[in-house]
Motif scaffolding. Sequence first.
Motif, PDB file in Angstrom:
ATOM      1  N   ASP A   1      15.093   8.780  -2.611  1.00 23.10           N
ATOM      2  CA  ASP A   1      14.015   7.906  -2.130  1.00 23.10           C
ATOM      3  C   ASP A   1      13.305   8.516  -0.926  1.00 23.10           C
ATOM      4  N   GLN A   2      14.059   9.207  -0.074  1.00 19.29           N
ATOM      5  CA  GLN A   2      13.431   9.895   1.065  1.00 19.29           C
ATOM      6  C   GLN A   2      12.475  10.973   0.558  1.00 19.29           C
ATOM      7  N   ALA A   3      12.883  11.726  -0.441  1.00 22.84           N
ATOM      8  CA  ALA A   3      12.025  12.769  -0.994  1.00 22.84           C
ATOM      9  C   ALA A   3      10.791  12.154  -1.649  1.00 22.84           C
ATOM     10  N   ASN A   4      10.964  11.013  -2.311  1.00 22.72           N
ATOM     11  CA  ASN A   4       9.838  10.336  -2.944  1.00 22.72           C
ATOM     12  C   ASN A   4       8.841   9.807  -1.923  1.00 22.72           C
ATOM     13  N   ALA A   5       9.256   9.698  -0.660  1.00 24.00           N
ATOM     14  CA  ALA A   5       8.344   9.256   0.393  1.00 24.00           C
ATOM     15  C   ALA A   5       7.161  10.209   0.528  1.00 24.00           C
ATOM     16  N   LEU A   6       7.345  11.462   0.138  1.00 28.66           N
ATOM     17  CA  LEU A   6       6.232  12.413   0.158  1.00 28.66           C
ATOM     18  C   LEU A   6       5.157  11.995  -0.838  1.00 28.66           C
ATOM     19  N   PHE A   7       5.574  11.598  -2.032  1.00 24.79           N
ATOM     20  CA  PHE A   7       4.604  11.099  -3.008  1.00 24.79           C
ATOM     21  C   PHE A   7       3.933   9.832  -2.493  1.00 24.79           C
ATOM     22  N   THR A   8       4.710   8.954  -1.883  1.00 23.90           N
ATOM     23  CA  THR A   8       4.163   7.703  -1.357  1.00 23.90           C
ATOM     24  C   THR A   8       3.121   7.984  -0.278  1.00 23.90           C
ATOM     25  N   LEU A   9       3.378   8.972   0.553  1.00 21.42           N
ATOM     26  CA  LEU A   9       2.425   9.356   1.598  1.00 21.42           C
ATOM     27  C   LEU A   9       1.105   9.814   0.967  1.00 21.42           C
ATOM     28  N   PHE A  10       1.193  10.686  -0.036  1.00 23.27           N
ATOM     29  CA  PHE A  10      -0.019  11.132  -0.733  1.00 23.27           C
ATOM     30  C   PHE A  10      -0.708   9.955  -1.426  1.00 23.27           C
ATOM     31  N   ARG A  11       0.072   9.113  -2.078  1.00 24.46           N
ATOM     32  CA  ARG A  11      -0.501   7.973  -2.802  1.00 24.46           C
ATOM     33  C   ARG A  11      -1.270   7.054  -1.858  1.00 24.46           C
ATOM     34  N   SER A  12      -0.679   6.720  -0.731  1.00 23.92           N
ATOM     35  CA  SER A  12      -1.330   5.831   0.243  1.00 23.92           C
ATOM     36  C   SER A  12      -2.609   6.458   0.786  1.00 23.92           C
ATOM     37  N   TRP A  13      -2.538   7.746   1.103  1.00 24.62           N
ATOM     38  CA  TRP A  13      -3.702   8.435   1.651  1.00 24.62           C
ATOM     39  C   TRP A  13      -4.821   8.507   0.609  1.00 24.62           C
ATOM     40  N   LEU A  14      -4.472   8.868  -0.618  1.00 18.60           N
ATOM     41  CA  LEU A  14      -5.482   8.934  -1.677  1.00 18.60           C
ATOM     42  C   LEU A  14      -6.074   7.550  -1.957  1.00 18.60           C
ATOM     43  N   ARG A  15      -5.239   6.526  -1.996  1.00 23.69           N
ATOM     44  CA  ARG A  15      -5.733   5.163  -2.210  1.00 23.69           C
ATOM     45  C   ARG A  15      -6.771   4.813  -1.147  1.00 23.69           C
ATOM     46  N   GLU A  16      -6.470   5.122   0.107  1.00 25.62           N
ATOM     47  CA  GLU A  16      -7.417   4.839   1.196  1.00 25.62           C
ATOM     48  C   GLU A  16      -8.723   5.606   0.997  1.00 25.62           C
TER      49      GLU A  16
END
Length: 192
Positions: free
Chosen positions: A119-134
């Motif tokens: 889940d910590q490693a998946n936080a990298l995808f979440t960071l990209f996802r949030s930034w792209l969504r914005e």
Amino acid sequence: MSDNSTRDQIVEAADRLFYRHGFEYTSFADIAAAVNISRGNFYYHFKSKDEILAAVIALRLANTRKMLQQWETEGSTPEQRIGCFIRILIAHRADIMLYGCPVGTLSAELAKLDHVAKDQANALFTLFRSWLREQFIRLGRAADADALAMHLLMRSQGIASLAHAFHDKTFVKREVALMCDWLDACRQNAVH
């Protein structure tokens, strides 16, 4: 060598080795050899491979945040900033063809291992996802911003996987051009 610089060197070497060889296949000895320190000195800084993994993930998150901030500064429009994300495939094409995507390969490996840090490693995808969504919201696509962000993440991961499998430079270049065309179409369909 100070404690911080030794520790930093260990984390940076582990990051490179985890990317190139995988977390599972990288040993303490491999990392110690890459930094040219004794195992005793190594254990002074990290007691377990999981501690090193946590530090590597933290480093990748910090570096990704810096990169996203740089894209915010360099791109005057959301389309330009999203374009930076797309073109990262070109900028890192040689490494991607050899080793795959650093985010995708680590996440996939930790998921296969059912590792506690997945889940910590998946936080990298979440960071990209949030930034792209914005960025898509700023582009005028608020209604489908998250779907567009996920589509772009999925497409870039697919390109990275196939580039790694087939080692085809022209494929990456062609797909990046197609994603840029797709982004232009998203902009044209934006609600302002």
